[in-house]
Design a protein around this motif. Structure first.
Motif, PDB file in Angstrom:
ATOM      1  N   TRP A 132      18.501  40.891  22.317  1.00 40.06           N
ATOM      2  CA  TRP A 132      17.714  39.893  21.591  1.00 40.06           C
ATOM      3  C   TRP A 132      18.521  38.610  21.513  1.00 40.06           C
ATOM      4  O   TRP A 132      19.712  38.632  21.212  1.00 40.06           O
ATOM      5  CB  TRP A 132      17.387  40.370  20.182  1.00 40.06           C
ATOM      6  N   PHE A 133      17.838  37.505  21.752  1.00 38.17           N
ATOM      7  CA  PHE A 133      18.400  36.170  21.626  1.00 38.17           C
ATOM      8  C   PHE A 133      17.451  35.340  20.786  1.00 38.17           C
ATOM      9  O   PHE A 133      16.303  35.721  20.587  1.00 38.17           O
ATOM     10  CB  PHE A 133      18.576  35.529  23.013  1.00 38.17           C
ATOM     11  N   ARG A 134      17.913  34.219  20.279  1.00 38.60           N
ATOM     12  CA  ARG A 134      17.033  33.337  19.511  1.00 38.60           C
ATOM     13  C   ARG A 134      17.392  31.880  19.755  1.00 38.60           C
ATOM     14  O   ARG A 134      18.508  31.552  20.095  1.00 38.60           O
ATOM     15  CB  ARG A 134      17.115  33.660  18.014  1.00 38.60           C
ATOM     16  N   ARG A 135      16.362  31.035  19.566  1.00 35.41           N
ATOM     17  CA  ARG A 135      16.562  29.594  19.680  1.00 35.41           C
ATOM     18  C   ARG A 135      15.982  28.947  18.436  1.00 35.41           C
ATOM     19  O   ARG A 135      14.762  28.995  18.226  1.00 35.41           O
ATOM     20  CB  ARG A 135      15.893  29.035  20.929  1.00 35.41           C
ATOM     21  N   ALA A 136      16.859  28.354  17.638  1.00 35.39           N
ATOM     22  CA  ALA A 136      16.422  27.634  16.441  1.00 35.39           C
ATOM     23  C   ALA A 136      16.064  26.204  16.824  1.00 35.39           C
ATOM     24  O   ALA A 136      16.530  25.692  17.844  1.00 35.39           O
ATOM     25  CB  ALA A 136      17.535  27.645  15.406  1.00 35.39           C
ATOM     26  N   PRO A 137      15.251  25.544  16.019  1.00 37.40           N
ATOM     27  CA  PRO A 137      14.859  24.158  16.319  1.00 37.40           C
ATOM     28  C   PRO A 137      16.073  23.260  16.507  1.00 37.40           C
ATOM     29  O   PRO A 137      16.966  23.228  15.660  1.00 37.40           O
ATOM     30  CB  PRO A 137      14.048  23.744  15.091  1.00 37.40           C
ATOM     31  N   GLY A 138      16.120  22.554  17.633  1.00 36.53           N
ATOM     32  CA  GLY A 138      17.201  21.616  17.885  1.00 36.53           C
ATOM     33  C   GLY A 138      18.510  22.248  18.302  1.00 36.53           C
ATOM     34  O   GLY A 138      19.521  21.553  18.424  1.00 36.53           O
ATOM     35  N   LYS A 139      18.503  23.566  18.538  1.00 33.86           N
ATOM     36  CA  LYS A 139      19.742  24.251  18.908  1.00 33.86           C
ATOM     37  C   LYS A 139      19.581  24.987  20.220  1.00 33.86           C
ATOM     38  O   LYS A 139      18.469  25.209  20.707  1.00 33.86           O
ATOM     39  CB  LYS A 139      20.149  25.233  17.806  1.00 33.86           C
ATOM     40  N   GLU A 140      20.698  25.386  20.799  1.00 33.60           N
ATOM     41  CA  GLU A 140      20.661  26.153  22.028  1.00 33.60           C
ATOM     42  C   GLU A 140      20.352  27.626  21.719  1.00 33.60           C
ATOM     43  O   GLU A 140      20.567  28.096  20.596  1.00 33.60           O
ATOM     44  CB  GLU A 140      21.997  26.038  22.762  1.00 33.60           C
ATOM     45  N   ARG A 141      19.880  28.318  22.747  1.00 37.92           N
ATOM     46  CA  ARG A 141      19.624  29.749  22.591  1.00 37.92           C
ATOM     47  C   ARG A 141      20.943  30.471  22.325  1.00 37.92           C
ATOM     48  O   ARG A 141      21.966  30.176  22.939  1.00 37.92           O
ATOM     49  CB  ARG A 141      18.962  30.288  23.863  1.00 37.92           C
ATOM     50  N   GLU A 142      20.894  31.444  21.404  1.00 37.45           N
ATOM     51  CA  GLU A 142      22.101  32.168  21.056  1.00 37.45           C
ATOM     52  C   GLU A 142      21.856  33.669  21.038  1.00 37.45           C
ATOM     53  O   GLU A 142      20.733  34.140  20.820  1.00 37.45           O
ATOM     54  CB  GLU A 142      22.618  31.730  19.676  1.00 37.45           C
ATOM     55  N   PHE A 143      22.914  34.411  21.259  1.00 34.84           N
ATOM     56  CA  PHE A 143      22.874  35.865  21.243  1.00 34.84           C
ATOM     57  C   PHE A 143      22.674  36.377  19.823  1.00 34.84           C
ATOM     58  O   PHE A 143      23.262  35.855  18.872  1.00 34.84           O
ATOM     59  CB  PHE A 143      24.179  36.404  21.825  1.00 34.84           C
ATOM     60  N   VAL A 144      21.884  37.451  19.698  1.00 36.99           N
ATOM     61  CA  VAL A 144      21.652  38.076  18.404  1.00 36.99           C
ATOM     62  C   VAL A 144      22.177  39.510  18.395  1.00 36.99           C
ATOM     63  O   VAL A 144      22.976  39.885  17.555  1.00 36.99           O
ATOM     64  CB  VAL A 144      20.156  38.064  18.038  1.00 36.99           C
ATOM     65  N   ALA A 145      21.688  40.333  19.341  1.00 29.36           N
ATOM     66  CA  ALA A 145      22.058  41.747  19.366  1.00 29.36           C
ATOM     67  C   ALA A 145      21.829  42.311  20.757  1.00 29.36           C
ATOM     68  O   ALA A 145      20.986  41.806  21.497  1.00 29.36           O
ATOM     69  CB  ALA A 145      21.258  42.536  18.342  1.00 29.36           C
ATOM     70  N   ALA A 146      22.591  43.362  21.087  1.00 33.14           N
ATOM     71  CA  ALA A 146      22.452  43.992  22.396  1.00 33.14           C
ATOM     72  C   ALA A 146      22.559  45.499  22.258  1.00 33.14           C
ATOM     73  O   ALA A 146      23.169  46.009  21.315  1.00 33.14           O
ATOM     74  CB  ALA A 146      23.513  43.477  23.363  1.00 33.14           C
TER      75      ALA A 146
END
Length: 124
Positions: free
Chosen positions: A36-50
């Motif tokens: 799982w990855f996520r992208r917050a408003p105005g930010k780059e996509r980031e790792f969440v869990a694997a």
């Protein structure tokens, strides 16, 4: 090629919970590590869990460790992300991803299949 579809996003108050699902079709995911990855408003996509192919090995970003739980059901070709104690800073579009390897990875470049994303909004 596998098709991944996320569901379960929505609007929740801070401190609440949501569970995201990622269903695969087109081929089995039982030999694929996923994440799982996520992208917050105005930010780059980031790792969440694997999670690895079996579910026996997991890894979390420090910001979600202890609050989020990643799991999978290979019989259903589905992965989950249980999110508890949600914070406003968890607000983002969440993406599930799969890779053609059994070992987990935290790098988005290692994943070849991606879902369309699910919006999670946490209000304060």
């Amino acid at each position: 090629q596998v098709l991944l579809v996320e569901s379960g996003g929505g609007l929740v108050q801070a401190g609440g919970s949501l569970r995201l699902s990622c269903a695969g079709s087109g081929r089995t995911l039982s030999t694929s590590a996923m994440g799982w990855f996520r992208r917050a408003p105005g930010k780059e996509r980031e790792f969440v869990a694997a999670i690895d192919w079996s579910g026996g090995s997991t890894y979390y970003a420090g910001s979600v460790k202890g609050r989020f739980t990643i799991s999978r059901d290979n019989a259903k070709n589905t992965m989950y992300l249980q999110m508890n104690s949600l914070k406003p800073e968890d607000t983002a579009v969440y993406y599930c991803a799969a890779r053609r390897d059994v070992s987990l990875s935290t790098r988005d470049a290692d994943f070849g299949a991606w879902g369309q994303g699910a919006q999670v909004t946490v209000s304060s």
